[in-house]
Every structure is written in C-alpha cells, then in structure tokens.
Design an enzyme around this catalytic site. Structure first.
Site, PDB file in Angstrom:
ATOM      1  N   LYS A  21       0.801  -1.204  -0.013  1.00 30.16           N
ATOM      2  CA  LYS A  21      -0.026   0.018   0.052  1.00 30.16           C
ATOM      3  C   LYS A  21       1.025   1.411  -0.088  1.00 30.16           C
ATOM      4  CE  LYS A  21      -1.776   1.816   3.872  1.00 30.16           C
ATOM      5  NZ  LYS A  21      -1.642   3.410   4.166  1.00 30.16           N
ATOM      6  N   ASN A  22       1.647   1.281   0.989  1.00 29.77           N
ATOM      7  CA  ASN A  22       2.657   2.596   1.152  1.00 29.77           C
ATOM      8  C   ASN A  22       3.364   2.697  -0.167  1.00 29.77           C
ATOM      9  OD1 ASN A  22       1.050   3.125   3.468  1.00 29.77           O
ATOM     10  ND2 ASN A  22       2.603   2.680   4.695  1.00 29.77           N
TER      11      ASN A  22
ATOM     12  N   CYS B 183      -5.455   8.122   9.123  1.00 34.45           N
ATOM     13  CA  CYS B 183      -5.780   7.443  10.457  1.00 34.45           C
ATOM     14  C   CYS B 183      -5.467   8.552  11.640  1.00 34.45           C
ATOM     15  CB  CYS B 183      -4.942   6.247  10.623  1.00 34.45           C
ATOM     16  SG  CYS B 183      -5.483   5.077   9.458  1.00 34.45           S
TER      17      CYS B 183
ATOM     18  N   ARG C  28      -0.144  15.051  12.644  1.00 32.66           N
ATOM     19  CA  ARG C  28       0.697  14.538  11.413  1.00 32.66           C
ATOM     20  C   ARG C  28       1.057  15.658  10.643  1.00 32.66           C
ATOM     21  NH1 ARG C  28      -1.709   9.074   9.428  1.00 32.66           N
ATOM     22  NH2 ARG C  28       0.381   8.848   8.533  1.00 32.66           N
TER      23      ARG C  28
ATOM     24  N   ASP D  36       3.799   0.321  12.363  1.00 35.94           N
ATOM     25  CA  ASP D  36       2.719  -0.180  11.477  1.00 35.94           C
ATOM     26  C   ASP D  36       2.646  -1.450  11.987  1.00 35.94           C
ATOM     27  OD1 ASP D  36       2.173   2.363  10.617  1.00 35.94           O
ATOM     28  OD2 ASP D  36       2.991   1.922   8.475  1.00 35.94           O
TER      29      ASP D  36
ATOM     30  N   ILE E  32       7.138   6.843  17.087  1.00 36.93           N
ATOM     31  CA  ILE E  32       6.892   7.353  15.838  1.00 36.93           C
ATOM     32  C   ILE E  32       5.438   8.246  16.132  1.00 36.93           C
ATOM     33  CG2 ILE E  32       6.336   7.059  13.454  1.00 36.93           C
ATOM     34  CD1 ILE E  32       9.026   6.061  14.348  1.00 36.93           C
TER      35      ILE E  32
ATOM     36  N   ARG F 165      -9.074  -0.092   3.856  1.00 33.90           N
ATOM     37  CA  ARG F 165      -8.262   0.978   3.134  1.00 33.90           C
ATOM     38  C   ARG F 165      -6.791   0.442   3.006  1.00 33.90           C
ATOM     39  NH1 ARG F 165      -7.310   6.254   6.560  1.00 33.90           N
ATOM     40  NH2 ARG F 165      -5.948   6.620   5.146  1.00 33.90           N
TER      41      ARG F 165
HETATM   42  N1  EPU Z   1       6.959  14.302  10.970  1.00 33.26           N
HETATM   43  C1  EPU Z   1       7.096  15.662  11.137  1.00 33.26           C
HETATM   44  N2  EPU Z   1       6.961  16.367  10.053  1.00 33.26           N
HETATM   45  C2  EPU Z   1       6.606  16.242   8.618  1.00 33.26           C
HETATM   46  C3  EPU Z   1       6.453  14.805   8.518  1.00 33.26           C
HETATM   47  C4  EPU Z   1       6.527  14.077   9.579  1.00 33.26           C
HETATM   48  O1  EPU Z   1       7.133  15.942  12.048  1.00 33.26           O
HETATM   49  O2  EPU Z   1       6.441  17.220   7.901  1.00 33.26           O
HETATM   50  C5  EPU Z   1       6.969  13.423  11.854  1.00 33.26           C
HETATM   51  C6  EPU Z   1       5.622  12.738  12.092  1.00 33.26           C
HETATM   52  O3  EPU Z   1       4.783  13.397  12.958  1.00 33.26           O
HETATM   53  C7  EPU Z   1       6.129  11.316  12.752  1.00 33.26           C
HETATM   54  C8  EPU Z   1       7.344  11.299  11.980  1.00 33.26           C
HETATM   55  O4  EPU Z   1       7.872  12.481  11.598  1.00 33.26           O
HETATM   56  O5  EPU Z   1       6.165  11.611  14.084  1.00 33.26           O
HETATM   57  C9  EPU Z   1       7.454  10.046  10.917  1.00 33.26           C
HETATM   58  O6  EPU Z   1       6.247  10.551  10.041  1.00 33.26           O
HETATM   59  P1  EPU Z   1       6.545   9.998   8.451  1.00 33.26           P
HETATM   60  O7  EPU Z   1       6.469  11.199   7.734  1.00 33.26           O
HETATM   61  O8  EPU Z   1       7.509   8.866   8.322  1.00 33.26           O
HETATM   62  O9  EPU Z   1       5.026   9.324   8.457  1.00 33.26           O
HETATM   63  P2  EPU Z   1       4.063   9.318   7.027  1.00 33.26           P
HETATM   64  O10 EPU Z   1       4.698   9.683   5.734  1.00 33.26           O
HETATM   65  O11 EPU Z   1       3.050  10.328   7.168  1.00 33.26           O
HETATM   66  C10 EPU Z   1       4.054   6.597   6.553  1.00 33.26           C
HETATM   67  C11 EPU Z   1       2.930   5.661   6.426  1.00 33.26           C
HETATM   68  C12 EPU Z   1       2.638   5.355   7.755  1.00 33.26           C
HETATM   69  C13 EPU Z   1       3.711   4.961   8.630  1.00 33.26           C
HETATM   70  C14 EPU Z   1       4.773   5.965   8.858  1.00 33.26           C
HETATM   71  C15 EPU Z   1       5.854   5.876   9.404  1.00 33.26           C
HETATM   72  C16 EPU Z   1       2.266   6.266   4.308  1.00 33.26           C
HETATM   73  C17 EPU Z   1       1.095   6.478   3.583  1.00 33.26           C
HETATM   74  N3  EPU Z   1       1.906   6.227   5.429  1.00 33.26           N
HETATM   75  O12 EPU Z   1       3.432   7.872   7.005  1.00 33.26           O
HETATM   76  O13 EPU Z   1       1.538   4.226   7.462  1.00 33.26           O
HETATM   77  O14 EPU Z   1       3.068   4.802   9.927  1.00 33.26           O
HETATM   78  O15 EPU Z   1       5.325   6.269   7.331  1.00 33.26           O
HETATM   79  O16 EPU Z   1       6.520   4.696   8.999  1.00 33.26           O
HETATM   80  O17 EPU Z   1       3.165   5.960   3.768  1.00 33.26           O
HETATM   81  C18 EPU Z   1      -0.231   2.798   7.819  1.00 33.26           C
HETATM   82  O18 EPU Z   1       0.157   2.458   6.870  1.00 33.26           O
HETATM   83  O19 EPU Z   1      -1.107   2.455   8.707  1.00 33.26           O
HETATM   84  C19 EPU Z   1       0.560   4.040   8.464  1.00 33.26           C
HETATM   85  C20 EPU Z   1       0.222   4.868   9.195  1.00 33.26           C
END
Ligand code: EPU
Length: 421
Positions: free
Chosen positions: A22-23, A117, A122, A306, A328, A398
């Site tokens: 998915k991701n 979620c 976020r 995750d 995280i 999802r």
């Molecule tokens: N963060 C910031 N600023 C930003 C972006 C992130 O402070 O601009 C922080 C977040 O608050 C968090 C950490 O950095 O504490 C990591 O966030 P990340 O950006 O890595 O998460 P994401 O890209 O929003 C993806 C996956 C999530 C998974 C996380 C961590 C997708 C669509 N989502 O989210 O997947 O938990 O990486 O591995 O790729 C899931 O599939 O259930 C899911 C939530």
C-alpha cells in the site's frame, strides 16, 4: 453497517499470498504524474486507498485502464488541472504526494491538508521546507496547501526528523528539477526504495535510496515504462506472521521479501516462534504461549510502528510482562481499550505501554480505530474464545486486500456481517 465477525479461537494453517505494498503504491500512483505518457503498473493492491487515489488522478485528467484488479495503465499525457478535489484529498494522508509530483512536472499544485488515520499529530512542515528549498512558494490557508514555482532548482535538503512522506515528496519534486539535489537524513523504508526504483525505470537519476543520503540528478523529462511491479507489502506480511504465531499456527507467507521483515522476525523468534526464511516467502509456526518481549518502534530498519498494534495483541496472551515504546506516533495506543474489553491487561502512559499476559481473551464487540488497530482486532478475535464483532472496518479495507478471504483460506471462522444500522 458492515462488520467483520470472528469466531475464535482458531489455529491458522496453510499458505497465504501477500499483495502489493500500500505505502509504495500510494506514492507510485502520483509519481506517474511526472511522466508525460503511459505507465504500466503491476502488483497494485486492490484496496480502498488505491481506489480513492485513482479517483483523484481521474479528476486531474489521467486516463486509467484496468487490465486486471492489480494491473493498470495510467496515461498522464492529458492532465487538465493541478488542483485536486478537497473532498477526496482530505480523506487520506498519502494525498500529500500530489504536491511533489504536480509541482515537479507543472510547477503548481493544490490539495487539501491531508487527512488519514487518527494516530497522532501529522504535520507536513518537512515536506513544505523541502519544496521551499527547491524554490517553491508554499501557502497553507483555509485547509488547503497551495504550492507554486517558476521552475524548481536543485538544493541541499536536510530533514529534522526521519520522515517517509517528506523523503518521497522531496524525491518527486527534485526528479525534474535543474541540478543535483542532495537529501540528507532520509527515511530508508522499502517503499522509499521502491518509488526511487520506479522513477529510475522511467528515466530518473536517483541514487542512494535505502540509505540516509539520496542524490537526485534532475532530468528534463521521463519516458513511458514497459511495466513496473510494486513490491510486496511488508506490513501485510508482518500481520500474517504475527497472526500465525498468535494462533499457535503454522503459515507459509508467500510473495514477501524476508529482509524487509527482519525486525518482526527477530521479535517473533525472541518470543519463542519458529521463523524460517526462504527466497520470497517466510514460514511462521508456534505451539505455545509467547514469552514476553520489549519493543521500541523506530524508522526502518527498526521495528515498524505499523506492526505495533498487531504485536501488542499477540503479547496479550504472553507468559509475562512486556513493554512497548511507540516512538513514531504519539497516540497509537488507543486501540488497547478495545483489547481490554476482551480481557487483556494493558496500561499505557504517554508513549509507553505495559502488557501483562493473561491466559485467555474472550470475544467482544470492538471497534477498528485505525488501519493497523483494525488488523490487530482481527488477530485478537482469532486468539479469543467466542465471537468478536469488529466495527468501522472501512479502516481495515483501506490497506488490506481481501483480508477476510485470506484469513478464511487459513482456516479462520471469519466473515462479513451486514445489518441495517
Ligand atoms: N513528521 C514531522 N513533520 C513532517 C512529516 C513527519 O514532524 O513534515 C513526523 C511525524 O509526526 C512522525 C514522524 O515524522 O512523528 C514520521 O512520519 P512520516 O512522515 O514518516 O510518516 P508518514 O509519511 O505520514 C508513513 C506511512 C505510515 C507509517 C509512517 C511511519 C504512508 C502513506 N504512511 O506515514 O503508515 O506509519 O510512514 O513509518 O506511507 C499505515 O500504513 O498504517 C501508516 C500509518
């Protein structure tokens, strides 16, 4: 109202095939916007987040042709607008990739602030800083994000936190930018590598994906692809691994990359499960209650956040006390209230949960609070005595393709139930 009903306990046995990630797919679909032509994708999971993404792409002018449920051709040679509809983009997190892709190809993009979620704050500050570094103007106003540039130029980017989304977005924006962009403190998740591999397959010049420094040498244009297959889903594979051990079963999980699963393998082995790795499959078996283990979630190659709810559920029947630290997402223990309804002994404060193993869980009505918490509820239902009815299953749909059918195939007494309310 559609729910999932599980009649436990059950011992999972047999073989299951993992779907595409998915991701990775939710990043590769928007990445195709960088190509002025057709992209042929395989192993795309048929899940609601992907169907939502397809709708967004179509609203921008993409032509999508489905060859099978998991194989499609996307033609982005006639994009009409770079303004993505608010109601579609506000529903899920991965809509932020439209920013990097549209900005990269057209110099302008508009989406709503991304939803997703409910697992903690976020922010997208790191994404915005990357776009600004490359020369874009970004404004967040009235729930929308507006990005504009007069041509992106390479620049050094250093992330304050390790972020999957911002790493991929920086790659997307830099792919067609002029010059060499060096991105530091990058996320190393398998889906970051998969997006870079896809982009390289259409002519991008990206080096270092999978390490913490990525170099993107801007190219003038990308070319059409013959075909690109999305990697198998690391978290779906991990979910079946934990489910196999949690039900004291014996399951061969096919179409997975064992190297991506090492943190899960290590913790399952520590808890007493037997994990055998093959080239593109993994077998998990277990015949006793698990020993307690402590877990800290970390960016890849650390233990994935995750998989945290599924593993905590598994440990609910362990023979001692386990501690889980969630590094995280700050609100990713809300699902523990549902497990407590089923007889689990769990308490948490802030980012640390303590699980005291009990000898039995009992079925109960529970809610799927988010995607991975929903998967955890299915595992809990398989471990518990009696009926577990899981509500709000839209979260599960999802991200998991045919999850009920896959568990059924492994011998679970699981089905959908529909009622008026
Ligand atoms: N963060 C910031 N600023 C930003 C972006 C992130 O402070 O601009 C922080 C977040 O608050 C968090 C950490 O950095 O504490 C990591 O966030 P990340 O950006 O890595 O998460 P994401 O890209 O929003 C993806 C996956 C999530 C998974 C996380 C961590 C997708 C669509 N989502 O989210 O997947 O938990 O990486 O591995 O790729 C899931 O599939 O259930 C899911 C939530």
């Amino acid at each position: 109202m559609k729910t999932i009903v599980v009649n436990g306990p059950c011992r999972l046995q047999g073989e299951v095939t993992v779907s595409g990630a998915k991701n990775a797919a939710v990043a590769i679909l928007p990445a195709t916007l960088l190509v002025n032509g057709k992209c042929h994708l395989e192993n795309v999971p048929n899940i609601s987040d992907i169907r939502a993404y397809i709708q967004i792409l179509e609203s921008l002018g993409s032509k999508i042709e489905y060859i099978t449920d998991n194989e499609l051709i996307i033609d982005n040679s006639n994009i009409k607008t770079t303004k993505a509809p608010y109601d579609l983009t506000s529903k899920f997190r991965a809509s932020y990739y439209l920013l990097g892709a549209l900005l990269g190809r057209f110099g302008t993009a508009q989406i709503s602030l991304p939803g997703g979620c409910n697992i903690g704050a976020r922010p997208i500050d790191q994404h915005i800083r990357a776009f600004e570094a490359l020369g874009s103007n970004v404004i967040v106003k009235h729930g929308n994000v507006y990005a504009n540039s007069k041509g992106l130029k390479a620049a050094p980017i250093f992330f304050d936190v390790v972020t999957v989304g911002a790493t991929i977005n920086a790659i997307l924006a830099a792919t067609l930018a002029e010059g060499v962009t060096v991105i530091e403190n990058c996320a190393k998740e398998p889906h970051v590598v998969d997006v870079a591999n896809f982009l390289n397959s259409v002519g991008a010049k990206i080096k270092g994906a999978g390490t913490d420094v990525i170099r993107v040498t801007g190219v003038k244009a990308l070319k059409q692809t013959s075909s690109y297959a999305v990697i198998p889903d690391q978290i779906e594979a991990g979910t079946f691994m934990v489910a196999a051990a949690a039900t004291r079963g014996d399951v061969l999980i096919k179409n997975c990359i064992p190297r991506h699963l090492e943190p899960i393998t290590a913790k399952l082995t520590q808890s007493g499960a037997i994990v055998e790795e093959f080239e593109d499959s993994i077998r998990v078996s277990m015949d006793s209650r698990p020993s307690p283990v402590n877990i800290k979630t970390l960016p890849y190659p650390g233990f994935p956040t995750d998989m945290q709810p599924q593993f905590a559920t598994y440990l609910a029947l362990s023979t001692g006390s386990s501690m889980i630290v969630e590094n995280i997402w700050e609100s990713r223990f809300q699902y523990t209230a549902e497990l407590i309804k089923m007889g689990a002994k769990i308490s948490y404060h802030d980012r640390t949960a303590m699980i005291t193993g009990v000898s039995e869980l009992y079925g109960s009505p529970v809610t799927s609070l988010d995607l991975r918490a929903g998967a955890a509820m299915i595992i809990a239902g398989l471990m518990a005595n009696g009926y577990t009815e899981i509500q709000d299953i839209k979260h599960i749909e999802r991200g998991y393709e045919n999850i009920v059918e896959k568990f059924k195939q492994l011998g679970a007494d699981i089905s959908y139930s529909e009622s008026e309310e």
